[in-house]
Structure formats: C-alpha cells, structure tokens
Write an enzyme that holds these catalytic residues in place. Structure first.
Site, mmCIF file in Angstrom:
data_model
loop_
_atom_site.group_PDB
_atom_site.id
_atom_site.type_symbol
_atom_site.label_atom_id
_atom_site.label_comp_id
_atom_site.label_asym_id
_atom_site.label_seq_id
_atom_site.Cartn_x
_atom_site.Cartn_y
_atom_site.Cartn_z
ATOM 1 N N HIS A 73 38.880 45.012 35.167
ATOM 2 C CA HIS A 73 40.282 45.327 35.449
ATOM 3 C C HIS A 73 40.673 44.817 36.837
ATOM 4 O O HIS A 73 41.685 44.114 36.998
ATOM 5 C CB HIS A 73 40.499 46.843 35.346
ATOM 6 C CG HIS A 73 41.890 47.287 35.670
ATOM 7 N ND1 HIS A 73 42.801 47.638 34.699
ATOM 8 C CD2 HIS A 73 42.539 47.461 36.857
ATOM 9 C CE1 HIS A 73 43.946 47.998 35.264
ATOM 10 N NE2 HIS A 73 43.806 47.893 36.587
ATOM 11 N N GLU A 74 39.894 45.194 37.838
ATOM 12 C CA GLU A 74 40.241 44.801 39.207
ATOM 13 C C GLU A 74 40.133 43.294 39.393
ATOM 14 O O GLU A 74 40.921 42.693 40.134
ATOM 15 C CB GLU A 74 39.357 45.536 40.220
ATOM 16 C CG GLU A 74 39.519 47.043 40.211
ATOM 17 C CD GLU A 74 40.965 47.510 40.334
ATOM 18 O OE1 GLU A 74 41.786 46.796 40.961
ATOM 19 O OE2 GLU A 74 41.285 48.590 39.796
ATOM 20 N N HIS A 105 43.320 41.701 38.352
ATOM 21 C CA HIS A 105 44.299 41.674 39.444
ATOM 22 C C HIS A 105 43.991 40.523 40.391
ATOM 23 O O HIS A 105 44.889 39.807 40.851
ATOM 24 C CB HIS A 105 44.243 42.987 40.226
ATOM 25 C CG HIS A 105 44.985 44.123 39.596
ATOM 26 N ND1 HIS A 105 46.299 44.037 39.200
ATOM 27 C CD2 HIS A 105 44.594 45.402 39.319
ATOM 28 C CE1 HIS A 105 46.686 45.204 38.697
ATOM 29 N NE2 HIS A 105 45.676 46.039 38.748
ATOM 30 N N HIS A 144 45.020 37.176 39.064
ATOM 31 C CA HIS A 144 46.476 37.055 39.142
ATOM 32 C C HIS A 144 46.885 36.588 40.535
ATOM 33 O O HIS A 144 47.756 35.722 40.701
ATOM 34 C CB HIS A 144 47.112 38.414 38.818
ATOM 35 C CG HIS A 144 48.577 38.358 38.555
ATOM 36 N ND1 HIS A 144 49.346 39.495 38.458
ATOM 37 C CD2 HIS A 144 49.428 37.325 38.369
ATOM 38 C CE1 HIS A 144 50.601 39.158 38.215
ATOM 39 N NE2 HIS A 144 50.679 37.846 38.161
#
Length: 673
Positions: A465-466, A469, A472
C-alpha cells in the site's frame, strides 16, 4: 537534455536549536522575494515571472521543511518536537499571509484574464485556476478583520493538530506491562516474544515488556490466550490520550478535539461554507458532503447484513470452540484468527516465516519492475536518521528517475502506523531536473537474535500500500512541482495507486515471488497459498463496516456546527451497525489521528471512495490479463504519471474509458450485492 539536480537533505546535520532561526531567515527572505514578484508581475504578469517564481519559493521552503517534519515523526525528542511546533506555527502564518495577499491574487487574476492565458497548456491553466480557488478558500476576499480571524484560526489549528499528535505519541509510549511469567503470554509467536524480551532488557528487566506499539499490540490481541491480559491491553489502547484509562487525564485530548472542531467550523463559515465538511470536500472529487453521506450510507446498507451474519458466526465459534460465552471487543482478533485457522487452515503463525522483510521487499520490487519496466536498486544513503533506514534508486533504461528512503522497523519515539511522505518533488525548469524523492515509513516487528523481521500477510499488504503511494509520487512525469506526483491530487483519489498495489498481494504469481521461508528458503506452499487466497474475504463485511463507522464518524462530526460530542456521535453510529456494544471507557476518537492530526478531516471516506476507483482499475487487469503490458503501460501513463495535471475524474475515465463503478469493489470484498 536536463541536468539532474542532486539536493538531498543532510538529515544528520539537522540541529533542533537551529531550526527556528533558520526558518525565520527563510521566511524573511521569501517575503522580500514575494514583494519583488508582485512588483515584476504588476507591469505584465506572465507564467514565468509569477506562477513559476512563486512555485520556486514554495519548492525551496518544502525542501527545507520536509526533512525536519519527517525527523519529528520518526526520531522524536523533546528538543526536536519543540522546534518543530514553533517552526510550523511560523510557516503556517507565512503560508496564510501569502494565500491572503490581495496584490498576489490580483496579479494571478490579471494573468487569468490576459490574452496569454489562452496560449498556456491545459496543465498551466489548471494550476492558475487552482491557485485562484486557494486564494478564495483562504479568505482573500474578506475584510481585514475577518481575514485576521481566519489567519488566527488556521494558526491555532496547526498548533492543536500538533498537540493532538504529541499527546497520542506520549500516551502510547507511557503505557507498558511487565510480565515475568511466560505462561501469561501463551499463544504469542516466538518472534514477538523475542521483541518483548528485548524491550525488557533495554530497561534492565528480566522478563517481557508489552507496549502499545502497533506490532506488539496487534500480536498480543490476535494470539495471546490470556484473556484478562488482552482486556487490560485493549482498555489501555482505546483510552489513549483521554480522561479515562490507566493514564487518564495525563495526555488528555478532550479539549484539543473540541477546539479543533470549533475552529474548523468557524474557519469554514468565514469563507462562506455552512460546515467544515462542505469546505473540506469542495476541492475533492466528490461534489458535496451529501453525496459522500449517500455513498457511505449505500455501502452501509449492503455491508451491515453480511457483517451481522459474520459476527453471529464468530459468537457461535467462540462459545462452541473457545468457551467464550460472551464475545467482547478484546476477543475479536483472537477469535477471528482461530476461526480463520479452523475454516481455512491458515494463520499468521503459519504465514509469518514465509514473509521475512528483506525478501518481501525484494519480491515487491520484482512485481513493480515487471509492471512498469523499471529497475530498483539499493544504494548507499547520503545521510539518514537511523541505522535501520535503507535507500534506493528507481531507474528506467539505466537513467535514475526517482529515489526513496525505507524506514520499516518499529522503535520507541517513532510515530505509529505507516505512511509515505514527499522529500522532494519532480520539477523540470529550463535545463534543470529535480528528481522525486519519497520517505516510506512502516512499523514492523524488529528482528531479534537469530530471526529477521517477519511480517504478517496484512503487514505485507501495508508495505505494498505505502509503496503504491511512493510509486504515485516517484513515477510522475510532470514538470511542475505543484502538480507533480501526489501534490494537488484530489484527496479522495490519492489512495487509488496505494490500494491498487494491494491487489498484487493476493495473486498466485506475486505471492510466490514475495514469499521465502526464512529458514528453509521454501516459497509459500501451493496448498497454503491457495488457502490464504480463499480466506481473503473472511469477515469482509465486518471489515467494511469498521471503515464505514470511521468515515461516518468523521463526516458527521464535521457536518455539525455546534455541540460537538465525539463520544455520543460514535456510539450513535455504532448502534446502527449492529456490531459489539461500546465499552463505557472506549475513547476511540481521542486517538483518531487521521482526522485530528493527519489531514483526513471530513476526508476519511476517501479510503472507500478511492477503493472503488482502485478495484475498478484492477478489474481492467483482470479483464485484459494481469501480465498484459499494454494495460500496465496505460495505467502508468494515465494514472501514475499525470499527478494532478488533470482532474481525477478525467484521469480515471482516460484509463477505464468510463466513470468508475462500485461493482468491482463489492466483488473483490466478497460483499453480496
């Protein structure tokens, strides 16, 4: 051809005593430069002498502040905290002053009304429009008295959010439980026991020390057979920074929460909004607070019946198999873990040996390299804040495109949870290119003598998940820092890339890639892997209802205009879901850092909102092939690279060919539609 600018921070050189004087000096310099920008733009406002000149100042200040803010989160101490809190007050005042500057706003308006505006590209025009909205939202059109009120409220909110965070950190660190009898810890896996023993040794104790750090807390609540110990630990956790519990009143956030809610409402009303929820949602992807409320209520209608069925099955299992005749909150994770083991023959204890941190990280890199045609390589960090920190470069065709720090291990004086923060944003001006740099932070169980750091599968999901980020932020191709990476992305869309990456934690090929038994070197056995995937949606209704409770609590509090009562609001929402009754001492909102200290105020719904986007985006891979390079490339170009250069709705439609649908979310979550 761009010349790459290497301007990484020297973390070790940051001295708490020098922070405030240095920030004061920077602000004074910037104020003088703003005056020159206004003077230059008065003659003829242009893209370069106004927008780019202002962005240069913002980038310069962020480059200074980002490492200071980060250090305060990961190696906190009294001196650094004091300097951080003093400096952020000054930075907030400076930021508010600029966003309320009528001369600056008039120059931007003049540029927007000029002939040259139509010669700018779509990204440049969007940046100007967004800038004008920011001026309006910060009260530039108010009279002098109300502008001053707005400024004071914003500064006050900065201080209150910092106080909330500090109280929560102190309350978390203040509680510990010393155990000298190993029988009391029966069921806790050996690696977690080793961490508890190491914690005791650091305090010259011969035994085990439990703390409220997430790695220790979650392991105890999930595995410890000592029900009274689970209850004691649960009570300590849900009463942190409140007026009740073992440290009741010592780090109390009660007044802080009330002041935050009141100040936010007053600030929103000053600039023409009825509630802070409407103020917060205006620049987001959702159109209104009412739309968000309807979105959450619709999901609640679908999820509650399934969640209630799941809870009844847990009650029956607890009674029949574990002799727990009355299911309590401190039993939920414990019972769920045993029920999952019973139904699917899969448990964290079985899985953790297959997920040593180093191998999971390397396996995750392999997944990303294959998806997006990049290479990720470890290199020597220029300057870090702790020996656990690792430093990497991302390259494409041997050209470095981004860098990141990974700080994955839990320790004292480190903020709990997991997050990604920007250290540097991509920016290409003239022939100079600044590469994006990210901070990736987690709190996984530390290694112990003889054992590496071993992750639960849910922690593997957190890591992906991190890193989503991070991708992105780092794989952006934008030239302007204002719209580069995560900057300026609508808050309810910013979780799309992070949640998208979670999907790869449930695919056979990627699970085989990221798993390797720390002793035998064996990948996750086929049968165990199959059972893990089958168990994916175990209690998925309860999991969604939990997120909906958080989202509704956040939204409801920020749709109110007076009489704020977080406790009764929380209790009222929970009575609608049919979940376990509240304990009188439960003070969950007092530790709800996402909305009181983390930027998610009236925005917690964005996790579920973005999950609709991410599930629908991943559905494109399911339809076109998980290994379809064309789909991966389209996702890279249409989602990861665009930053906030276009609206999130346009970004998604470009990738999917249509607006998002929630069907994939319900299907992926196992919610009966």
């Amino acid at each position: 051809m761009h010349t790459t600018i290497h301007n990484l921070p020297d973390h070790q050189a940051i001295n708490a005593t020098e922070i405030v004087p240095f920030i004061n000096e920077k602000i004074a310099s910037h104020d003088a430069q703003v005056d020159l920008i206004v003077e230059s733009a008065t003659r003829e406002p242009t893209w370069d002498n106004l927008i780019m000149a202002l962005e240069s100042l913002e980038v310069d200040l962020n480059d200074v502040w980002a490492p200071i803010s980060h250090l305060n989160a990961v190696v906190s101490n009294e001196g650094l905290r004091k300097a951080h809190d003093d400096a952020i007050q000054k930075l907030t005042e400076h930021s508010t002053r600029l966003s309320q500057s009528r001369p600056l706003c008039e120059r931007v308006k003049a540029l927007a009304a000029s002939e040259s505006f139509n010669q700018l590209d779509a990204t440049q025009r969007k940046m100007i429009d967004d800038s004008l909205r920011t001026f309006r939202r910060n009260g530039v059109d108010l009279d002098d008295e109300k502008r001053e009120q707005f400024k004071n409220l914003r500064q006050r909110l900065t201080l209150l959010s910092s106080s909330f965070s500090n109280n929560l950190l102190d309350a978390t660190d203040a509680w510990s439980k010393y155990i000298d009898n190993l029988d009391e810890l029966k069921g806790i896996p050996a690696p977690n026991l080793a961490v508890a023993r190491a914690a005791a040794e650091r305090r010259d104790l011969d035994g085990y020390l439990l703390t409220l750090d997430m790695a220790c807390y979650s392991s105890t609540m999930m595995h410890c057979e000592n029900r009274s110990l689970r209850e004691e630990m649960y009570q300590a956790y849900v009463t942190r920074s409140s007026e009740v519990g073992p440290n009741g009143g010592e780090f109390d956030n009660s007044e802080v929460i009330e002041e935050i809610l009141e100040a936010r409402t007053k600030m929103a009303q000053l600039v023409g909004f009825d509630t802070f929820a409407e103020y917060s949602i205006e620049p987001k992807m959702a159109s209104s607070a009412q739309e968000v409320k309807s979105f959450l209520e619709d999901l609640l209608t679908k999820a509650v019946p399934q969640a209630q069925d799941e809870l009844e099955r847990m009650r029956a299992f607890a009674n029949d198999e574990l002799e727990i005749d009355s299911l309590e909150p401190w039993d939920l994770n414990f019972v769920a873990e045993r029920m999952r083991k019973s139904l699917y023959d899969v448990s964290d204890a079985q899985l953790k040996p297959y997920f040593p941190l180093d191998h999971v990280v390397d396996g995750m890199f392999g997944v990303v390299e294959r998806l997006f045609d990049v290479q990720i390589r470890k290199t020597e960090p220029p300057s870090t804040w702790h020996e656990d920190v690792r430093y990497y470069e991302i390259a494409r065709e041997n050209d470095v495109v981004a860098r990141f720090y990974l700080d994955a291990i839990a320790r004292e004086k480190k903020r709990s949870g997991a997050w990604m923060a920007d250290c540097r944003s991509r920016r290409a001006v003239g022939n100079e290119l600044t590469l994006p740099v990210a901070y990736l932070t987690c709190n996984f169980t530390p290694p112990t003598e003889g054992n590496p750091s071993l992750l639960t599968h849910s922690e593997v999901v957190t890591l992906f998940h991190e890193f989503g980020h991070g991708l992105h932020h780092m794989l952006t191709r934008q030239s302007y820092a204002t719209v580069s990476g995560i900057n300026g992305v609508e808050w309810d869309a910013v979780e799309l890339p992070s949640q998208f990456m979670e999907n790869w934690c449930w695919q056979v090929d990627s699970l085989q890639r990221i798993s390797k038994h720390f002793e035998t070197g064996e990948t996750l056995p086929t049968e165990l892997l199959k059972r893990l995937i089958e168990a994916k949606n175990f209690n998925s209704g309860m999991a969604m209802v939990r997120q909906l409770e958080f989202g509704l609590l956040d939204l409801t509090l920020h749709m109110q205009i007076e009489g704020f009562d977080p406790l009764s609001t929380m209790r009222g929402i929970r009575t609608r879901t049919g979940m376990l009754p509240n304990k009188d001492y439960d003070r969950f909102p007092w530790g709800f850092a996402h909305i009181f200290a983390g930027g998610y105020a009236a925005g917690y719904y964005s996790y579920l909102w973005a999950e609709v986007l991410s599930a629908d985006a991943f559905a494109a891979f399911e339809e076109e092939g998980l290994d379809n390079q064309e789909t991966s490339t389209r996702y890279l170009h249409e989602i990861l690279e665009v930053g906030s250069s276009v609206k999130a709705s346009e970004m998604f439609a470009s990738f999917r060919g249509r607006p998002p649908l929630n069907d994939a979310l319900l299907r992926h979550s196992g919610i009966r539609n």
